[in-house]
Write a protein that holds these residues in place. Structure first.
Motif, PDB file in Angstrom:
ATOM      1  N   SER A   1      14.854 -32.980   2.935  1.00  0.00           N
ATOM      2  CA  SER A   1      14.056 -31.740   2.872  1.00  0.00           C
ATOM      3  C   SER A   1      12.624 -31.993   3.324  1.00  0.00           C
ATOM      4  CB  SER A   1      14.040 -31.203   1.452  1.00  0.00           C
ATOM      5  OG  SER A   1      15.328 -30.868   1.031  1.00  0.00           O
ATOM      6  N   LYS A   2      12.001 -30.911   3.805  1.00  0.00           N
ATOM      7  CA  LYS A   2      10.588 -30.994   4.176  1.00  0.00           C
ATOM      8  C   LYS A   2       9.692 -30.725   2.972  1.00  0.00           C
ATOM      9  CE  LYS A   2      11.273 -29.369   8.924  1.00  0.00           C
ATOM     10  NZ  LYS A   2      11.084 -28.224   9.838  1.00  0.00           N
ATOM     11  N   MET A   3      10.259 -30.090   1.970  1.00  0.00           N
ATOM     12  CA  MET A   3       9.417 -29.637   0.852  1.00  0.00           C
ATOM     13  C   MET A   3       8.951 -30.789  -0.036  1.00  0.00           C
ATOM     14  SD  MET A   3      12.288 -27.856  -1.511  1.00  0.00           S
ATOM     15  CE  MET A   3      13.829 -28.692  -1.837  1.00  0.00           C
ATOM     16  N   ASP A   4       7.909 -30.492  -0.798  1.00  0.00           N
ATOM     17  CA  ASP A   4       7.383 -31.431  -1.786  1.00  0.00           C
ATOM     18  C   ASP A   4       7.651 -30.883  -3.178  1.00  0.00           C
ATOM     19  OD1 ASP A   4       5.821 -33.467  -0.188  1.00  0.00           O
ATOM     20  OD2 ASP A   4       4.995 -31.605   0.585  1.00  0.00           O
TER      21      ASP A   4
ATOM     22  N   ILE B   1      16.635 -24.961  -5.140  1.00  0.00           N
ATOM     23  CA  ILE B   1      15.868 -24.302  -4.088  1.00  0.00           C
ATOM     24  C   ILE B   1      15.701 -25.307  -2.960  1.00  0.00           C
ATOM     25  CG2 ILE B   1      13.594 -23.384  -3.495  1.00  0.00           C
ATOM     26  CD1 ILE B   1      13.468 -22.337  -6.403  1.00  0.00           C
ATOM     27  N   ASP B   2      16.033 -24.861  -1.748  1.00  0.00           N
ATOM     28  CA  ASP B   2      15.987 -25.759  -0.599  1.00  0.00           C
ATOM     29  C   ASP B   2      15.068 -25.159   0.468  1.00  0.00           C
ATOM     30  OD1 ASP B   2      16.528 -27.875   1.018  1.00  0.00           O
ATOM     31  OD2 ASP B   2      18.699 -27.616   1.039  1.00  0.00           O
ATOM     32  N   ASP B   3      14.825 -25.926   1.517  1.00  0.00           N
ATOM     33  CA  ASP B   3      13.932 -25.477   2.592  1.00  0.00           C
ATOM     34  C   ASP B   3      14.259 -24.075   3.106  1.00  0.00           C
ATOM     35  OD1 ASP B   3      12.739 -27.890   2.292  1.00  0.00           O
ATOM     36  OD2 ASP B   3      13.384 -28.734   4.215  1.00  0.00           O
ATOM     37  N   PRO B   4      15.521 -23.769   3.404  1.00  0.00           N
ATOM     38  CA  PRO B   4      15.815 -22.426   3.944  1.00  0.00           C
ATOM     39  C   PRO B   4      15.419 -21.290   3.003  1.00  0.00           C
ATOM     40  CG  PRO B   4      17.684 -23.887   4.265  1.00  0.00           C
ATOM     41  CD  PRO B   4      16.725 -24.610   3.375  1.00  0.00           C
ATOM     42  N   ASP B   5      15.417 -21.551   1.695  1.00  0.00           N
ATOM     43  CA  ASP B   5      15.015 -20.498   0.759  1.00  0.00           C
ATOM     44  C   ASP B   5      13.560 -20.102   0.987  1.00  0.00           C
ATOM     45  OD1 ASP B   5      17.491 -20.405  -0.719  1.00  0.00           O
ATOM     46  OD2 ASP B   5      16.954 -22.364  -1.493  1.00  0.00           O
ATOM     47  N   PHE B   6      12.731 -21.098   1.251  1.00  0.00           N
ATOM     48  CA  PHE B   6      11.324 -20.794   1.527  1.00  0.00           C
ATOM     49  C   PHE B   6      11.189 -20.093   2.873  1.00  0.00           C
ATOM     50  CE2 PHE B   6      10.911 -24.445  -1.391  1.00  0.00           C
ATOM     51  CZ  PHE B   6      10.091 -23.868  -2.336  1.00  0.00           C
ATOM     52  N   GLU B   7      11.953 -20.567   3.860  1.00  0.00           N
ATOM     53  CA  GLU B   7      11.845 -19.984   5.203  1.00  0.00           C
ATOM     54  C   GLU B   7      12.288 -18.531   5.224  1.00  0.00           C
ATOM     55  OE1 GLU B   7      14.307 -22.691   7.306  1.00  0.00           O
ATOM     56  OE2 GLU B   7      12.862 -24.333   7.184  1.00  0.00           O
ATOM     57  N   GLN B   8      13.302 -18.213   4.442  1.00  0.00           N
ATOM     58  CA  GLN B   8      13.888 -16.873   4.514  1.00  0.00           C
ATOM     59  C   GLN B   8      13.307 -15.890   3.504  1.00  0.00           C
ATOM     60  OE1 GLN B   8      18.085 -17.720   4.112  1.00  0.00           O
ATOM     61  NE2 GLN B   8      17.993 -19.144   5.833  1.00  0.00           N
TER      62      GLN B   8
ATOM     63  N   MET C   1       6.463 -27.360  -9.626  1.00  0.00           N
ATOM     64  CA  MET C   1       6.329 -26.664  -8.352  1.00  0.00           C
ATOM     65  C   MET C   1       7.118 -27.344  -7.233  1.00  0.00           C
ATOM     66  SD  MET C   1       2.783 -26.230  -6.140  1.00  0.00           S
ATOM     67  CE  MET C   1       1.834 -25.629  -7.520  1.00  0.00           C
ATOM     68  N   LYS C   2       7.780 -26.525  -6.428  1.00  0.00           N
ATOM     69  CA  LYS C   2       8.297 -26.985  -5.145  1.00  0.00           C
ATOM     70  C   LYS C   2       7.467 -26.283  -4.070  1.00  0.00           C
ATOM     71  CE  LYS C   2      13.106 -28.401  -5.719  1.00  0.00           C
ATOM     72  NZ  LYS C   2      14.517 -28.068  -5.476  1.00  0.00           N
ATOM     73  N   ARG C   3       7.043 -27.029  -3.085  1.00  0.00           N
ATOM     74  CA  ARG C   3       6.160 -26.449  -2.063  1.00  0.00           C
ATOM     75  C   ARG C   3       6.662 -26.769  -0.676  1.00  0.00           C
ATOM     76  NH1 ARG C   3       0.724 -29.289  -0.588  1.00  0.00           N
ATOM     77  NH2 ARG C   3       2.335 -30.574   0.363  1.00  0.00           N
ATOM     78  N   TYR C   4       6.590 -25.785   0.182  1.00  0.00           N
ATOM     79  CA  TYR C   4       7.086 -25.936   1.555  1.00  0.00           C
ATOM     80  C   TYR C   4       5.949 -25.564   2.511  1.00  0.00           C
ATOM     81  CZ  TYR C   4      10.180 -25.350   5.579  1.00  0.00           C
ATOM     82  OH  TYR C   4      10.790 -25.457   6.793  1.00  0.00           O
ATOM     83  N   THR C   5       5.736 -26.427   3.487  1.00  0.00           N
ATOM     84  CA  THR C   5       4.693 -26.149   4.474  1.00  0.00           C
ATOM     85  C   THR C   5       5.294 -25.333   5.618  1.00  0.00           C
ATOM     86  OG1 THR C   5       3.686 -28.263   3.909  1.00  0.00           O
ATOM     87  CG2 THR C   5       2.936 -27.215   5.942  1.00  0.00           C
ATOM     88  N   MET C   6       4.750 -24.153   5.847  1.00  0.00           N
ATOM     89  CA  MET C   6       5.305 -23.239   6.837  1.00  0.00           C
ATOM     90  C   MET C   6       4.810 -23.543   8.243  1.00  0.00           C
ATOM     91  SD  MET C   6       7.346 -21.192   5.268  1.00  0.00           S
ATOM     92  CE  MET C   6       7.558 -19.791   6.344  1.00  0.00           C
TER      93      MET C   6
END
Lengths: 329, 134
Positions: free
Chosen positions: A167-170, A268-275, A323-328
Motif C-alpha cells: 500500500s501507499k498509505m501510512d 481500508i485500502d488505497d482504493p478506498d481513499f482514491e474512490q 489514522m490511516k493517511r493516503y497521499t493523493m
C-alpha cells in the motif's frame, strides 16, 4: 418400452442412485516421496509499511529418505529490520490450546533479501513462520517471495508466492488528543499538537479536537476544521494562522482492523481513499463516540485520511485516535 | 401404455390451461401491485446522517391532516447529506422516490414528498419541516 419395463426402471433407478451416494471408507493418504513443501499467507488485508506480511512455510521428507537441513525465504525487496524466519516449529498445547514453539533450528539470519535457518535437530517435517517487515522502499510496489528448503539426501525444493502489492498509505496508531491542550491535529505529520506547536506550524493543522457538553445540545467529542463556523468551535481560540478548511465525513461502524484492532475483518485500502467522494462534505463532525470514525480530506486535497476513535474519556476530555493517511498528489 | 400417456398429457394440458386463464394482478409503472387500499399517509419518518445513524432528537410530529412532518435533528447535523426514511401505510408508495443522500439545508424551502395510495387514486403531498436542536 412396455409399462412393466417402465415400472422396473422406476424402481431400480433410485436404488442405484442411493448406492452411488455411499461414502467411501477413509484411508490414510500415501505420503509423496521426496522433499515436499507448501506455503500459505497468513496475514489478511492491505500490506502497510511497517507491518508484517506473515507466511507459514511447510516442508517435509519421509524419515527414511532424509532430514531437513535448511530453509530460506527470499524477498524481491529486502525486508526492514525485524524480518525473520521462525526457528521454532509450533504445535497447539492441548492444555489451554496455546501455540507452543519447539526450537528446531538456529535463529534465522538475514543477508540482503534472503533470510535463512539451518536445522539443528533431526527433523523430517516442520512449518516455519516467516515475518516480512514491509520496508519503506516497497511503498506502492509489488513484492514476490521464494521459499526453499534442502534435505540431507541432497534434494531441494522451492515455492513462489506473490506478487503482493504494498500500500501507499501510512498509518499511525493511538494518538492522544486532549481538549484545550494537545488538540490540533495535523494530517500531514500524522500528529496531535499543542497550541504552542500549532503556532509554530499553523499551515499543517487540519483539525481541532474538542469536547463540549452545552446545555440542551448534543455535542460531546468533535473533530472540527479550523475554518468551520465558530458555533462548532465554542470556546476555542485558534492559534494565529490556523485556518484550514478540511472536509470531514462522519462515519460509524467502519472499524478498520489495523486501526481498531478489534474482531471486525474490515480493512481500508488505497482504493478506498482514491474512490471516496468528498463532494458537499461538511467541515465538522460533532457527537463522535468510541469506535466512530471520520474520513478527512485536507484543504489542499493533498492528503486523505481515515481517523478512527479508539477511545474517549468524558471525564478527562480526551480521545485516543488512530489514522490511516493516503497521499493523493 | 398409450392409454396412460394420453391421460398424463390430458392432465398436463388442463393444468396449463388453468394457469393460463388465471386473472393477472394489475401493477403500476414501477411494477408494484395496485391494490384496493385507499389509505394514504406517512406513519413514521426518520433522517439518517452520513454515518447511517439517526439524527433526530425525538420522534417526529406527523400531521396526517395538514400533511406535515416536523422533525428536530441534533446540533451539528450536516443537513446537506441526509438519508430520509419514510414508513408508509400498507401498499402506498412515495413520489419522488428516495434515491440516496438528500439536501435538506434549505430550511426556507422544505422538501415535499407525495404519498400515493395502494389503489393509486389518492395522492397526498407531505412537507418535511426540519429544525436543528438549539
Amino acid at each position: 418400452m412396455s409399462f412393466r419395463s417402465f415400472l422396473y426402471i422406476s424402481f431400480c433407478l433410485p436404488l442405484l442412485l442411493a448406492a452411488g451416494c455411499k461414502d467411501d471408507d477413509y484411508a490414510l493418504p500415501t505420503p509423496q516421496s521426496g522433499l515436499q513443501n507448501d506455503a500459505i499467507k497468513r496475514t489478511l488485508g492491505p500490506n502497510v509499511i511497517g507491518l508484517n506480511i506473515e507466511f507459514a512455510y511447510a516442508m517435509a521428507i519421509l524419515p527414511d529418505q532424509g532430514k531437513l537441513v535448511s530453509a530460506q525465504a527470499e524477498a524481491s525487496i529486502a525486508g526492514a529490520t525485524g524480518t525473520y524466519l521462525e526457528h521454532r516449529s509450533f504445535f497447539t498445547d492441548p492444555n489451554g490450546g496455546i501455540d507452543t514453539g519447539v526450537p528446531v533450528a538456529e535463529p534465522s539470519t538475514t543477508n540482503g533479501t534472503t533470510t535463512s535457518v539451518t536445522f539443528n535437530k533431526d527433523t523430517s517435517a516442520a512449518t516455519l513462520r516467516y515475518f516480512y517487515r514491509i520496508p519503506e522502499e516497497a511503498r506502492g510496489k509489488t513484492v514476490n517471495f521464494t521459499f526453499s528448503a534442502k534435505s540431507s539426501n541432497g534434494e531441494a525444493v522451492s515455492l513462489s508466492m506473490g506478487p503482493y502489492t504494498i500500500s501507499k498509505m501510512d498509518m499511525k496508531l493511538d494518538m492522544a488528543a486532549t481538549d484545550a491542550a494537545a488538540c490540533y491535529i495535523s494530517i500531514e505529520d500524522m500528529a496531535v499538537y499543542t497550541a504552542a506547536e500549532a503556532t509554530a506550524n499553523p499551515e499543517k493543522i487540519d483539525l481541532v479536537y474538542l469536547y463540549r457538553t452545552p446545555a440542551g445540545l448534543t455535542f460531546n467529542h468533535a473533530l472540527v476544521a479550523p475554518a468551520a463556523d465558530p458555533q462548532y468551535l465554542p470556546g476555542v481560540t485558534l492559534p494565529a494562522g490556523v485556518d484550514r478548511n478540511t472536509k470531514i465525513i462522519k462515519t460509524w461502524a467502519l472499524r478498520d482492523r489495523h486501526l481498531a484492532r478489534l474482531e471486525f475483518g474490515i480493512y481500508i485500502d488505497d482504493p478506498d481513499f482514491e474512490q471516496k467522494s468528498f463532494t458537499d462534505a461538511p467541515n465538522f463532525a460533532v457527537n463522535l463516540k468510541k469506535e466512530a470514525g471520520a474520513w478527512v480530506e485536507t484543504a489542499d486535497g493533498k492528503y486523505r485520511a481515515y481517523i478512527f476513535v479508539n477511545n474517549v474519556n468524558n471525564g478527562s476530555k480526551t480521545a485516543t485516535i488512530s489514522m490511516k493517511r493516503y497521499t493523493m498528489q | 401404455m398409450k392409454r396412460h400417456m394420453k391421460i398424463i398429457v390430458a392432465v398436463l394440458l388442463a393444468a396449463l390451461a388453468w394457469a393460463g386463464c388465471k386473472k393477472e394482478h394489475p401493477v403500476d409503472e414501477d411494477g408494484l401491485l395496485i391494490t384496493n387500499r385507499a389509505e394514504c399517509y406517512v406513519s413514521d419518518f426518520d433522517l439518517w446522517g452520513a454515518d447511517h445513524q439517526t439524527v433526530r432528537t425525538k420522534n417526529p410530529t406527523i400531521d396526517t391532516v395538514a400533511c406535515t412532518i416536523n422533525i428536530e435533528v441534533f446540533f451539528g447535523t450536516d443537513l446537506r447529506n441526509l438519508y430520509p426514511r419514510f414508513s408508509l401505510v400498507t401498499d402506498a408508495k412515495l413520489d419522488p422516490k428516495i434515491a440516496g443522500k438528500t439536501d435538506f439545508s434549505d430550511l426556507a424551502n422544505p422538501r415535499q414528498y407525495t404519498v400515493v395510495s395502494g389503489n393509486r387514486q389518492v395522492r397526498k403531498t407531505y412537507t418535511v419541516l426540519v429544525s436543528v436542536q438549539q
